[in-house]
Write a protein that holds these residues in place. Sequence first.
Motif, PDB file in Angstrom:
ATOM      1  N   ARG A 162      -5.819  -9.216  10.895  1.00 21.77           N
ATOM      2  CA  ARG A 162      -4.593  -9.405  11.699  1.00 21.77           C
ATOM      3  C   ARG A 162      -3.963 -10.763  11.407  1.00 21.77           C
ATOM      4  O   ARG A 162      -2.743 -10.892  11.326  1.00 21.77           O
ATOM      5  CB  ARG A 162      -4.921  -9.278  13.192  1.00 21.77           C
ATOM      6  CG  ARG A 162      -5.229  -7.838  13.592  1.00 21.77           C
ATOM      7  CD  ARG A 162      -5.490  -7.706  15.078  1.00 21.77           C
ATOM      8  NE  ARG A 162      -4.368  -8.186  15.898  1.00 21.77           N
ATOM      9  CZ  ARG A 162      -4.422  -8.301  17.222  1.00 21.77           C
ATOM     10  NH1 ARG A 162      -5.534  -7.992  17.866  1.00 21.77           N
ATOM     11  NH2 ARG A 162      -3.377  -8.741  17.892  1.00 21.77           N
ATOM     12  N   LYS A 182      -2.220 -10.734   8.000  1.00 26.70           N
ATOM     13  CA  LYS A 182      -0.932 -10.050   8.067  1.00 26.70           C
ATOM     14  C   LYS A 182       0.153 -11.003   8.571  1.00 26.70           C
ATOM     15  O   LYS A 182       1.265 -11.045   8.051  1.00 26.70           O
ATOM     16  CB  LYS A 182      -1.073  -8.843   9.001  1.00 26.70           C
ATOM     17  CG  LYS A 182       0.008  -7.803   8.861  1.00 26.70           C
ATOM     18  CD  LYS A 182      -0.329  -6.572   9.701  1.00 26.70           C
ATOM     19  CE  LYS A 182       0.916  -5.717   9.903  1.00 26.70           C
ATOM     20  NZ  LYS A 182       0.683  -4.636  10.866  1.00 26.70           N
ATOM     21  N   GLN A 183      -0.197 -11.787   9.594  1.00 21.82           N
ATOM     22  CA  GLN A 183       0.755 -12.766  10.133  1.00 21.82           C
ATOM     23  C   GLN A 183       1.062 -13.847   9.085  1.00 21.82           C
ATOM     24  O   GLN A 183       2.214 -14.241   8.911  1.00 21.82           O
ATOM     25  CB  GLN A 183       0.166 -13.451  11.381  1.00 21.82           C
ATOM     26  CG  GLN A 183       0.006 -12.541  12.570  1.00 21.82           C
ATOM     27  CD  GLN A 183       1.347 -12.108  13.116  1.00 21.82           C
ATOM     28  OE1 GLN A 183       2.221 -12.942  13.334  1.00 21.82           O
ATOM     29  NE2 GLN A 183       1.540 -10.823  13.298  1.00 21.82           N
ATOM     30  N   THR A 204       3.675 -13.185   6.495  1.00 23.60           N
ATOM     31  CA  THR A 204       5.081 -13.264   6.904  1.00 23.60           C
ATOM     32  C   THR A 204       5.625 -14.692   6.750  1.00 23.60           C
ATOM     33  O   THR A 204       6.824 -14.904   6.831  1.00 23.60           O
ATOM     34  CB  THR A 204       5.267 -12.840   8.372  1.00 23.60           C
ATOM     35  OG1 THR A 204       4.643 -13.810   9.225  1.00 23.60           O
ATOM     36  CG2 THR A 204       4.644 -11.475   8.634  1.00 23.60           C
TER      37      THR A 204
END
Lengths: 236, 236
Positions: A227, A230-231, A234
């Motif tokens: 998780r 994934k952040q 960005t």
Amino acid sequence: MNPTAAILLIGDEILSGRTRDSNGNLLAKRLTAAGIDLKEIRVVPDEPDAIVSALNPLRAAYTHVFTSGGIGPTHDDITADAVAAAFGTGIDVREDARAILATNYDNPEDLNDMRLRMARIPDGAKLIDNPISKAPGFSLGNVHVMAGVPVIFAAMLDSLLPTLTGGAPVRSVSVRIDRPEGSVAAGLAALAQAFPDVSIGSYPFVTSGGFGTNIVARSRDIERLARVEKQLLTFR
Amino acid sequence: MNPTAAILLIGDEILSGRTRDSNGNLLAKRLTAAGIDLKEIRVVPDEPDAIVSALNPLRAAYTHVFTSGGIGPTHDDITADAVAAAFGTGIDVREDARAILATNYDNPEDLNDMRLRMARIPDGAKLIDNPISKAPGFSLGNVHVMAGVPVIFAAMLDSLLPTLTGGAPVRSVSVRIDRPEGSVAAGLAALAQAFPDVSIGSYPFVTSGGFGTNIVARSRDIERLARVEKQLLTFR
């Protein structure tokens, strides 16, 4: 809670800058992979007092202490005696160590008095196998004493590490961002707050292309790590 | 008796094995050359307690302590605050440090709150010049706090070391040239030959506008330095 560890590197040659240590980095990587948390590295000179003064607090504070250097045949190889002094135990040439060492020499006379120093083992220690040059390392309590020569150090580590118990291995993900650290710092701080169980480190670098930042996240929990990754992606 | 020193490297990335430290080896060589006896190196995590616990005995035991790492803009950069805590002094954004930092950003808004963390300086500290990315290091008492990024660490060391070895203070001038290093290298070499008593360093950088070079000249002789600066300005 994972076991913890410290590394004690013994060597004037590192402190003078003549040698750039590599054993610390190798062991750091191996400990991380084994789920043992390395908390401290120290480098001290080839002096008995310096070794004893460093070793006693380290062995009290951590699950394991690994030493490198100072167990060869010359007059300045004083690590084994210093470790015995730190523990307050006796030390002498031990028959099993002498026998192992002897297998390295075709001619028994070659195992001279100086080389026999390498069979000096503190009372109660367990030998660490050295497949390269025979002269063994040893573990006394939670202190693991190994050679300084990198190839021998690595071989001893291969002998020793499987015998120590590790916790769950720490996994890591790394995301490279081709922007300066300051431009992602606020986002990282928020991410670190949202994922207190994931350690997030930021490592700036400079290349001919400009400033950039490697972000490394570490956790034992693969799903939480995914998780965070994934952040991080960005931020690119 | 030579002055003595310890190095305190601050960084989870060294303890995890992800980074193999080079700053310790560079500083060890530089100290040896300067006649300062390096007696100990320690590596500790990015944790305030670990830094304070290592720093206080080291600064009591040795003439100088040099730290590397943990002074960037992100949440895990806690060295300056830990050093202030070790000394029991206050710490806040200092105007001279903020002003130096501001010269690194064309747009004032880019000096955001996270980046301003790099202007947090303990009370009573002296700044250490950073010709690469401006954010200064500092000396508090006998503790010299520098960046972890090797190229910035090396530049800070060039600023700091001459001030520690006695004699008249070393002055510096810095000239920014908005051209790549290679286009001024020949001229710089000739200048260095003509002024052997002035140390001339060249630190390339990249901005959105392209490649540039900061030239830093250092000398104890202000008049010689002024002559070099005049020559450097003709390179622009």
